[in-house]
Design an enzyme around this catalytic site. Sequence first.
Site, PDB file in Angstrom:
ATOM      1  CG  ASP A   1      55.062  63.889  40.063  1.00 36.76           C
ATOM      2  OD1 ASP A   1      55.181  62.661  40.263  1.00 36.76           O
ATOM      3  OD2 ASP A   1      54.454  64.650  40.848  1.00 36.76           O
ATOM      4  CB  SER A   2      58.862  59.395  39.241  1.00 35.64           C
ATOM      5  OG  SER A   2      58.279  58.922  38.041  1.00 35.64           O
TER       6      SER A   2
ATOM      7  CG  ASP B   1      52.051  62.366  37.805  1.00 42.17           C
ATOM      8  OD1 ASP B   1      50.888  62.302  38.253  1.00 42.17           O
ATOM      9  OD2 ASP B   1      53.010  61.726  38.279  1.00 42.17           O
TER      10      ASP B   1
ATOM     11  CE  LYS C   1      50.302  59.210  38.850  1.00 46.42           C
ATOM     12  NZ  LYS C   1      50.704  60.015  40.015  1.00 46.42           N
TER      13      LYS C   1
ATOM     14  CD  GLU D   1      51.245  62.959  44.272  1.00 50.71           C
ATOM     15  OE1 GLU D   1      51.354  63.563  45.369  1.00 50.71           O
ATOM     16  OE2 GLU D   1      52.225  62.513  43.640  1.00 50.71           O
TER      17      GLU D   1
ATOM     18  CD  GLU E   1      53.924  56.213  45.512  1.00 48.13           C
ATOM     19  OE1 GLU E   1      53.298  56.868  44.660  1.00 48.13           O
ATOM     20  OE2 GLU E   1      55.140  56.345  45.716  1.00 48.13           O
TER      21      GLU E   1
HETATM   22  O1  KIV Z   1      55.361  59.858  39.323  1.00 50.43           O
HETATM   23  C1  KIV Z   1      55.245  58.623  39.212  1.00 50.43           C
HETATM   24  O2  KIV Z   1      56.049  57.946  38.568  1.00 50.43           O
HETATM   25  C2  KIV Z   1      54.105  57.999  39.865  1.00 50.43           C
HETATM   26  C3  KIV Z   1      54.061  56.508  39.896  1.00 50.43           C
HETATM   27  C4  KIV Z   1      55.032  56.009  40.879  1.00 50.43           C
HETATM   28  C5  KIV Z   1      52.703  55.994  40.145  1.00 50.43           C
HETATM   29  O3  KIV Z   1      53.264  58.660  40.357  1.00 50.43           O
END
Ligand code: KIV
Length: 297
Positions: free
Chosen positions: A53-54, A92, A122, A124, A191
């Site tokens: 989600d970056s 994510d 993924k 959090e 992280e």
């Molecule tokens: O969103 C993302 O790119 C991440 C990575 C930095 C692990 O969660």
Amino acid sequence: MAYLKPQRPEKVTAPSLRASKERGERLVCLTAYDYPTARVVDEAGIDIILVGDSLGNVVLGYGNTIPVTVDEIVSHTRAVRRGVHRALLVADMPYGSYHTSADDAVRVALRLVKEGGAEAVKLEGGLRRAPLVKRLVEEEIAVMGHIGLTPQSVNKLGGYRVQGKTAETARALIEDARALEEAGAFAIVLEVMPREIARVITESVSIPTIGIGAGGHCDIQVLVLHDMLGLTFDKTARFVRQYVNLREVMTDAISRFAEDVRTGAYPSEAESYGLPAEAAAELKLETDNKKSKLEKS
Ligand code: KIV
């Protein structure tokens, strides 16, 4: 250019990561958000590709990950899917997509897998997300955990800071990791935490840890693609190693193109199409083509 070829040419899967940890292999993870970056990253031999989600920071310009939607992650995952063959593809779960109920979370995770083509999701959070991770795993979804600095909690944390710097918060991180392993996560992102704590976690769980700003003891390292390629606009964190300044490379190429257009140097004859001589004759048009002119004289 010489570089270390991937150790294992075969397809990476969620279960194969644990075997890699047992063999002491150092695997690599990067983010990707579209077809070309996914192809380049996969063909370079990266083991895990994360549609993070970056996306919100480095591609969509939101400034943080909070506004990223499920539809956006699905759409970008579909594009990435078409470019990835060997790497494990993880998507994510964006902020808000697993916070309302376990059933809602299962629906979102299924979309990422069925529509996006992700092989794993993924999310959090540690101990408090363990029941949800267990539920997703029961629904046959492979889950990657993410603890330490969790960017979706930026408003609660009040900023992006190193986590686990006191004995109490470090112990909580170790507990988080154990809870995620127990719940069935196949790997955990660590992280921005002290490397000593990342080491304790890495040594105390049998699933691989994926470090970002967590030191060299993690089993796998991950960076955000645009950060390591220098295609960002903000100051990057200290753990980012920039391997190229793509922003400069792109600006230079774009400026040279603009200059060529303005001076008439682009396009050349070779970069355009000439009218065949017979058609030119019939139309009573002079051809631009140097070769035809030479032939005529
Ligand atoms: O969103 C993302 O790119 C991440 C990575 C930095 C692990 O969660």
